[in-house]
Write an enzyme that holds these catalytic residues in place. Structure first.
Site, PDB file in Angstrom:
ATOM      1  N   CYS A  27       8.355  -5.980  14.832  1.00  0.00           N
ATOM      2  CA  CYS A  27       8.021  -5.146  15.987  1.00  0.00           C
ATOM      3  C   CYS A  27       6.657  -5.612  16.504  1.00  0.00           C
ATOM      4  O   CYS A  27       5.754  -5.897  15.709  1.00  0.00           O
ATOM      5  CB  CYS A  27       7.983  -3.674  15.585  1.00  0.00           C
ATOM      6  SG  CYS A  27       9.541  -3.136  14.849  1.00  0.00           S
TER       7      CYS A  27
ATOM      8  N   CYS B  38       7.384  -7.732   6.572  1.00  0.00           N
ATOM      9  CA  CYS B  38       8.592  -7.189   7.204  1.00  0.00           C
ATOM     10  C   CYS B  38       9.104  -8.185   8.230  1.00  0.00           C
ATOM     11  O   CYS B  38       8.325  -8.720   9.015  1.00  0.00           O
ATOM     12  CB  CYS B  38       8.270  -5.858   7.876  1.00  0.00           C
ATOM     13  SG  CYS B  38       9.697  -5.082   8.657  1.00  0.00           S
TER      14      CYS B  38
ATOM     15  N   CYS C 281       3.209  -3.815  15.451  1.00  0.00           N
ATOM     16  CA  CYS C 281       3.010  -3.404  14.053  1.00  0.00           C
ATOM     17  C   CYS C 281       2.277  -4.473  13.245  1.00  0.00           C
ATOM     18  O   CYS C 281       2.635  -5.648  13.267  1.00  0.00           O
ATOM     19  CB  CYS C 281       4.363  -3.114  13.414  1.00  0.00           C
ATOM     20  SG  CYS C 281       4.237  -2.683  11.660  1.00  0.00           S
TER      21      CYS C 281
ATOM     22  N   CYS D 224       3.408   8.369   1.437  1.00  0.00           N
ATOM     23  CA  CYS D 224       4.063   7.351   2.269  1.00  0.00           C
ATOM     24  C   CYS D 224       4.114   6.065   1.442  1.00  0.00           C
ATOM     25  O   CYS D 224       3.076   5.530   1.070  1.00  0.00           O
ATOM     26  CB  CYS D 224       3.208   7.183   3.531  1.00  0.00           C
ATOM     27  SG  CYS D 224       3.737   5.867   4.597  1.00  0.00           S
TER      28      CYS D 224
ATOM     29  N   GLU E   3       0.815  -1.204   0.000  1.00  0.00           N
ATOM     30  CA  GLU E   3       0.000   0.000   0.000  1.00  0.00           C
ATOM     31  C   GLU E   3       0.853   1.262   0.000  1.00  0.00           C
ATOM     32  O   GLU E   3       1.969   1.266   0.503  1.00  0.00           O
ATOM     33  CB  GLU E   3      -0.897   0.013   1.242  1.00  0.00           C
ATOM     34  CG  GLU E   3      -1.927  -1.090   1.179  1.00  0.00           C
ATOM     35  CD  GLU E   3      -2.787  -1.187   2.414  1.00  0.00           C
ATOM     36  OE1 GLU E   3      -3.933  -1.623   2.280  1.00  0.00           O
ATOM     37  OE2 GLU E   3      -2.327  -0.840   3.504  1.00  0.00           O
TER      38      GLU E   3
ATOM     39  N   CYS F  56      -0.497   4.677  10.437  1.00  0.00           N
ATOM     40  CA  CYS F  56       0.747   3.974  10.738  1.00  0.00           C
ATOM     41  C   CYS F  56       0.462   2.622  11.365  1.00  0.00           C
ATOM     42  O   CYS F  56      -0.331   2.516  12.287  1.00  0.00           O
ATOM     43  CB  CYS F  56       1.549   4.740  11.779  1.00  0.00           C
ATOM     44  SG  CYS F  56       2.380   6.150  11.152  1.00  0.00           S
TER      45      CYS F  56
HETATM   46  N1  SAH Z   1       9.958   0.034   8.974  1.00  0.00           N
HETATM   47  C1  SAH Z   1      10.137   1.410   9.129  1.00  0.00           C
HETATM   48  C2  SAH Z   1       9.110   2.239   8.405  1.00  0.00           C
HETATM   49  C3  SAH Z   1       7.697   1.764   8.418  1.00  0.00           C
HETATM   50  S1  SAH Z   1       6.846   1.760   9.953  1.00  0.00           S
HETATM   51  C4  SAH Z   1      10.169   1.789  10.587  1.00  0.00           C
HETATM   52  O1  SAH Z   1       9.832   0.965  11.420  1.00  0.00           O
HETATM   53  O2  SAH Z   1      10.572   2.915  10.876  1.00  0.00           O
HETATM   54  C5  SAH Z   1       6.315   3.443  10.128  1.00  0.00           C
HETATM   55  C6  SAH Z   1       6.032   3.892  11.558  1.00  0.00           C
HETATM   56  O3  SAH Z   1       4.802   3.335  12.017  1.00  0.00           O
HETATM   57  C7  SAH Z   1       7.076   3.462  12.561  1.00  0.00           C
HETATM   58  O4  SAH Z   1       7.572   4.586  13.243  1.00  0.00           O
HETATM   59  C8  SAH Z   1       6.329   2.559  13.520  1.00  0.00           C
HETATM   60  O5  SAH Z   1       6.844   2.700  14.825  1.00  0.00           O
HETATM   61  C9  SAH Z   1       4.918   3.055  13.401  1.00  0.00           C
HETATM   62  N2  SAH Z   1       3.911   2.061  13.742  1.00  0.00           N
HETATM   63  C10 SAH Z   1       3.925   0.753  13.456  1.00  0.00           C
HETATM   64  N3  SAH Z   1       2.803   0.156  13.928  1.00  0.00           N
HETATM   65  C11 SAH Z   1       2.055   1.122  14.505  1.00  0.00           C
HETATM   66  C12 SAH Z   1       0.776   1.146  15.144  1.00  0.00           C
HETATM   67  N4  SAH Z   1       0.031   0.050  15.239  1.00  0.00           N
HETATM   68  N5  SAH Z   1       0.318   2.315  15.619  1.00  0.00           N
HETATM   69  C13 SAH Z   1       1.043   3.464  15.471  1.00  0.00           C
HETATM   70  N6  SAH Z   1       2.241   3.497  14.869  1.00  0.00           N
HETATM   71  C14 SAH Z   1       2.759   2.352  14.391  1.00  0.00           C
HETATM   72 FE1  SF4 Z   2       8.767  -3.523  10.109  1.00  0.00          FE
HETATM   73 FE2  SF4 Z   2       6.602  -2.525  11.272  1.00  0.00          FE
HETATM   74 FE3  SF4 Z   2       8.856  -2.701  12.655  1.00  0.00          FE
HETATM   75 FE4  SF4 Z   2       8.658  -0.872  10.689  1.00  0.00          FE
HETATM   76  S1  SF4 Z   2       7.476  -0.906  12.609  1.00  0.00           S
HETATM   77  S2  SF4 Z   2      10.369  -2.296  11.079  1.00  0.00           S
HETATM   78  S3  SF4 Z   2       7.357  -2.023   9.252  1.00  0.00           S
HETATM   79  S4  SF4 Z   2       7.681  -4.434  11.842  1.00  0.00           S
END
Ligand code: SAH
Ligand code: SF4
Length: 401
Positions: free
Chosen positions: A144, A140, A147, A133, A120, A361
């Site tokens: 995390c 991935c 996420c 974005c 997306e 996000c």
């Molecule tokens: N992988 C990269 C970029 C994509 S994630 C990274 O981790 O930086 C983009 C942002 O979304 C990151 O800062 C992450 O901390 C945030 N994010 C991920 N899951 C989220 C959620 N459920 N609610 C709010 N922010 C989230």
């Molecule tokens: Fe991957 Fe989501 Fe962690 Fe970004 S926040 S590195 S997209 S798992």
């Protein structure tokens, strides 16, 4: 704005050769995708085909300045060369599966990446800016805990043309008076896990022969793959770091990558980035109820980043099914924000946009949804919206900067 589901838009392309390491190479004697190339690449490629190299510049002008991709319309090319172009170059873009528009003006596009995979891109309007974005990977591997994308293991890394293609597809649907002003690598995937394609995309995006967007308008967001962070400094684009924990213990709990590169190593890389670029780093900090949202955490956070010129972007957790985490109350969010400001931090509270179309996000998924191909949730339809959607609209009175 006209919404276009993009069906029947893609030209046929070269069969792809999927090798074990996820690198996809065009098969010999098949057209190469134009959007995978820099100007130098195209010159070298044309030379190899026995063609004149100066044609490369002409083709780049047609494609990126005029948005002409039909060789027949590239009138300054010789007839003979025009006729040979389809055999050597394809201008195929990733197919758009859905294009959704949120009540707050956010737009989300889902792209078909083949083999049942999709990614997306999200377009976010705010205060005179139009920020795109984009995604760098399907799924991935950084995993995390909070996420949604991280729940899906890495399926594959995107190729340059698939990342540039996300930009072009959205760009091609903008109104006359609209243009994308900023690009952030904050969609699906970890950009520094796919550096070759990401930094080639960046070259295409900032170069005058390409999309011609200033380097300062491009941001790479990373979870902290420290050995690759020098690339962001070398490209002189902006760095965002997903910090998400106020100390090593909590960060490791929510971001297992912290075991590999801890906050000391991460912050040293950030300092180095500032030394080279003189640009402030953006730290993203997701507020998770009861885990990262306490006043004590705000204080630890300010201490942790005190030696790095930065702004802190607080992102209240966006909920998704089965995450096991909760979004803190508005009161807790405000208190956290206020404490950071009291301590003198430069802080932004990101009211997530596009939540009604699941574009905020951490809500991005690569599953192909069972939704209509094109949907417009426009203001005129607001009156009939359920309560939760009206609240989301209010939520979009964000205060990003
Ligand atoms: N992988 C990269 C970029 C994509 S994630 C990274 O981790 O930086 C983009 C942002 O979304 C990151 O800062 C992450 O901390 C945030 N994010 C991920 N899951 C989220 C959620 N459920 N609610 C709010 N922010 C989230
Ligand atoms: Fe991957 Fe989501 Fe962690 Fe970004 S926040 S590195 S997209 S798992």
């Amino acid at each position: 704005m006209e919404l276009n589901n993009g069906s029947a838009e893609s030209a046929s392309s070269a069969p792809l050769n999927y090798s074990d390491d996820n690198v996809v190479k065009p098969l010999e004697n098949k057209p190469v995708n134009f959007y995978s190339l820099t100007l130098e690449d195209l010159k070298a490629y044309l030379k190899g085909k026995g063609k004149e190299q100066f044609r490369a510049q002409q083709i780049f002008k047609w494609v990126y300045e005029q948005r002409v991709t039909d060789p027949e319309q590239m009138t300054n090319l010789s007839k003979e060369f025009r006729a040979s172009l389809p055999e050597i170059l394809s201008f195929e873009l990733p197919r758009v599966i859905t294009h959704l528009k949120s009540v707050d003006g956010t737009q989300k596009m889902l792209f078909d990446m083949g083999q049942g995979q999709s990614v997306e891109a999200v377009l976010i309007p705010s205060e005179g800016r139009l920020t795109l974005c984009i995604s760098s990977e399907v799924g991935c591997n950084i995993a995390c805990k909070f996420c949604f994308t991280g729940k899906q293991k890495l399926k594959r890394r995107l190729r340059t043309e698939e990342i540039v293609g996300q930009f072009m597809q959205i760009h091609d649907r903008l109104g006359e008076d609209q243009r994308i002003t900023n690009i952030v690598f904050m969609g699906m995937g970890e950009p520094l896990d796919n550096p070759e394609a990401v930094f080639k995309t960046i070259e295409v995006v900032h170069s005058p022969w390409g999309i011609n967007l200033s380097r300062k308008k491009i941001t790479v967001s990373t979870s902290g793959i420290v050995p690759e962070m020098w690339r962001v400094s070398a490209a002189k684009v902006r760095l965002a770091v997903s910090l998400n924990g106020p100390n090593d213990e909590i960060r490791t709990q929510v971001m297992p990558i912290n075991k590999r590169w801890n906050t000391t190593e991460l912050l040293n890389a950030c300092k180095e980035h500032y030394r080279i670029t003189k640009d402030k780093i953006t730290f993203e900090y997701v507020l998770l109820k009861g885990i990262t949202d306490q006043i004590e955490h705000a204080r630890q956070l300010v201490k942790l980043v005190k030696d790095v010129p930065c702004k802190i972007n607080i992102i209240p957790f966006n909920e998704h099914p089965g995450s096991g985490y909760e979004r803190p109350s508005d009161q807790t969010i405000e208190a956290f924000h206020a404490e950071l400001m009291r301590l003198g931090a430069h802080v932004l509270l990101r009211r997530s946009m596009g939540r009604d179309i699941f574009a905020a996000c951490g809500q991005l998924t690569s599953q192909v949804p069972n939704k209509p191909e094109s949907m417009d949730i426009s203001n005129s339809k607001l009156a009939g919206l359920p309560k939760y959607k009206r609240e989301m609209l209010q939520d979009s009175q964000h205060q990003e900067q």
